[in-house]
Design a protein around this motif. Structure first.
Motif, short mmCIF file in Angstrom:
data_model
loop_
_atom_site.label_atom_id
_atom_site.label_comp_id
_atom_site.label_asym_id
_atom_site.label_seq_id
_atom_site.Cartn_x
_atom_site.Cartn_y
_atom_site.Cartn_z
N THR A 44 99.72 -37.51 -36.48
CA THR A 44 98.87 -37.20 -35.32
C THR A 44 99.48 -36.14 -34.42
O THR A 44 98.79 -35.19 -34.02
N LEU A 45 100.77 -36.28 -34.10
CA LEU A 45 101.41 -35.41 -33.12
C LEU A 45 102.44 -34.45 -33.71
O LEU A 45 102.93 -33.57 -33.02
N GLY A 46 102.79 -34.64 -34.97
CA GLY A 46 103.83 -33.80 -35.56
C GLY A 46 105.22 -34.32 -35.22
O GLY A 46 105.39 -35.40 -34.66
N LYS A 47 106.24 -33.54 -35.55
CA LYS A 47 107.63 -33.97 -35.38
C LYS A 47 108.28 -33.47 -34.10
O LYS A 47 109.44 -33.79 -33.82
N LYS A 48 107.55 -32.71 -33.30
CA LYS A 48 108.18 -32.11 -32.12
C LYS A 48 108.49 -33.14 -31.04
O LYS A 48 107.68 -34.02 -30.75
N VAL A 49 109.69 -32.96 -30.47
CA VAL A 49 110.14 -33.75 -29.33
C VAL A 49 110.40 -32.77 -28.19
O VAL A 49 110.97 -31.69 -28.41
N PHE A 50 110.00 -33.15 -26.99
CA PHE A 50 110.11 -32.22 -25.86
C PHE A 50 111.19 -32.66 -24.88
O PHE A 50 111.28 -33.84 -24.51
N PHE A 51 112.00 -31.70 -24.47
CA PHE A 51 113.08 -31.94 -23.52
C PHE A 51 112.55 -31.86 -22.09
O PHE A 51 111.75 -31.00 -21.75
N ARG A 52 113.04 -32.77 -21.25
CA ARG A 52 112.83 -32.73 -19.81
C ARG A 52 114.22 -32.82 -19.17
O ARG A 52 114.85 -33.88 -19.18
N GLY A 53 114.73 -31.72 -18.63
CA GLY A 53 116.04 -31.74 -18.01
C GLY A 53 116.01 -32.57 -16.74
O GLY A 53 115.33 -32.21 -15.77
N LEU A 54 116.71 -33.69 -16.71
CA LEU A 54 116.62 -34.66 -15.62
C LEU A 54 117.66 -34.39 -14.54
O LEU A 54 118.87 -34.34 -14.82
N VAL A 55 117.19 -34.22 -13.30
CA VAL A 55 118.08 -34.06 -12.15
C VAL A 55 117.83 -35.22 -11.18
O VAL A 55 116.80 -35.27 -10.50
N GLU A 56 118.75 -36.16 -11.14
CA GLU A 56 118.67 -37.31 -10.22
C GLU A 56 119.40 -36.88 -8.95
O GLU A 56 120.58 -37.13 -8.78
N PHE A 57 118.67 -36.23 -8.04
CA PHE A 57 119.34 -35.46 -6.99
C PHE A 57 119.72 -36.26 -5.74
O PHE A 57 120.47 -35.77 -4.91
N ASP A 342 115.05 -37.36 -37.49
CA ASP A 342 114.12 -36.56 -38.31
C ASP A 342 113.00 -35.97 -37.47
O ASP A 342 111.84 -35.95 -37.85
N ARG A 343 113.37 -35.49 -36.27
CA ARG A 343 112.44 -34.80 -35.39
C ARG A 343 113.01 -33.43 -35.06
O ARG A 343 114.14 -33.11 -35.39
N GLU A 344 112.23 -32.60 -34.38
CA GLU A 344 112.69 -31.27 -34.01
C GLU A 344 112.33 -30.99 -32.56
O GLU A 344 111.31 -31.47 -32.06
N VAL A 345 113.18 -30.24 -31.87
CA VAL A 345 112.97 -29.96 -30.46
C VAL A 345 111.96 -28.82 -30.28
O VAL A 345 112.06 -27.78 -30.94
#
Length: 367
Positions: A44-57, A342-345
């Motif tokens: 359904t969605l493919g193998k892509k994984v998305f990064f969210r750079g987290l800043v707990e400020f 087995d995913r890709e960014v």
């Protein structure tokens, strides 16, 4: 051999009983269920994984939630508030390292100084990244006017976890006062959708007093309010909180972990096109926790790019992993973890929720 699970997976509409069954699975049937969901969601969605750079400020908070290590009344918490220049440096790091998106998260505040500061920060982040860095914020309950101001300043995704959709349980883990109001939390989610955010929420899994049936209701709540993204993870107790007195009522850490993975897989079956994050708390229990979440339904992961000196002090729960790593260390580690699953960014991609676009398209058709 696994006829009931196969039947549920193939259904067009899932009931509370179906979800309760899936959430509570153990052993070989659980393995079968997770494998099938992992295979189906890639189609359904493919193998892509998305990064969210987290800043707990910042870990200053006006709330007194009974489970949280940075609650207002915790006198043992080392408070900090990262200055704007450091936040902007983190945003620039995310941009130059092709993350695609950043998440700004802090304790809950709604005073005018805080609101203005966030508005200015959002504008500056957009400016220094040429408008190319996606911005998610997770800054608690605000007025609709504040949500609108932040949206116009550049934020386009907002995470506001409800922690449980069961009102009775909500007041077992929060004080019952004007500052901790169940209906207001729900109203804020509706305001976020009205403003136009890709809207996210989530729950804790394995709370004292919690049942499988209530967790099934949580998933149906997500579906009912038509949510776009989810961040949910296992409840991990903190010794400096009132809820710690109920530690003897908790499931084992392993059971909390297993049920969380079951929840992720069940939600992926229920809402195939939403974004689901692989929570850091999973790794606090299982060294391969986030990889397992990615294999069985999650498609978002959040490298922590908070300056290392402060990372250890954002202690919503204890034994938080990766508190001594720098931003580059965390990035390299997660690249490897994504590959192991087995995913890709999806580098430099915002990775927006597909559900958001179908939801807003349908709403526009109604007019």
């Amino acid at each position: 051999m696994f006829g009931k699970t196969t039947h549920i997976i193939q259904k067009n509409t899932l009931t509370k009983d179906d979800l309760t069954y899936l959430i509570s699975l153990k052993g070989d049937e659980r393995d079968y269920f997770l494998k099938k969901i992992g295979e189906n969601y890639v189609q359904t969605l493919g193998k892509k994984v998305f990064f969210r750079g987290l800043v707990e400020f910042s870990n200053y908070c006006t709330k007194d939630c009974l489970y949280c290590g940075i609650r207002k009344s915790n006198q043992s918490s080392d408070r900090y508030d990262i200055d704007d220049d450091e936040i902007l440096k983190a945003a620039k790091f995310a941009y130059t390292n092709n993350y695609g998106s950043i998440v700004l998260q802090s304790g809950e505040r709604n005073d005018p100084i805080f609101i203005k500061r966030i508005t200015n920060l959002l504008k500056k982040i957009k400016d220094i990244t040429d408008g190319k860095l996606g911005i998610t914020i997770s800054l608690g309950e605000q007025t609709e006017e504040t949500y609108q101001a932040w949206f116009e300043a550049g934020a386009h995704r907002y995470l506001l976890r409800i922690e449980t959709s069961n009102e009775e349980l909500y007041y077992k883990i929060h004080p019952k006062d004007t500052n901790h109001n169940f209906q207001n939390r729900i109203n804020c989610l509706k305001s976020l959708q009205k403003v136009g955010y890709q809207t996210g929420t989530g729950v804790m899994i394995g709370l004292p007093f919690q049942t499988y049936e209530e967790l099934a209701d949580d998933l149906l709540f997500f579906q009912d309010i038509d949510i776009d993204m989810i961040g949910m993870g296992p409840f991990i107790e903190h010794t400096e909180t009132p809820l710690y007195q109920h530690k003897d009522k908790l499931w084992s850490l392993q059971r909390r972990f297993d049920v969380t993975i079951n929840m992720i897989a069940s939600l992926r079956l229920l809402m195939p096109d939403i974004n689901i994050a692989a929570a850091t708390a999973l790794q606090a229990i299982d060294p391969m926790g986030r990889e397992k979440a990615l294999k069985y339904g999650a498609n978002v992961i959040m490298p922590n790019i908070t300056p290392t000196i402060h990372r250890k002090d954002y202690t919503l729960y204890e034994n938080k992993p990766c508190t001594d790593e720098g931003a580059e260390d965390c990035s390299n580690c997660l690249n490897i973890r994504v590959e192991m699953a087995d995913r890709e960014v999806g580098y430099s991609e915002w990775g927006d929720s597909k559900h958001f676009f179908s939801r807003t398209s349908e709403n526009n058709k109604a007019f």
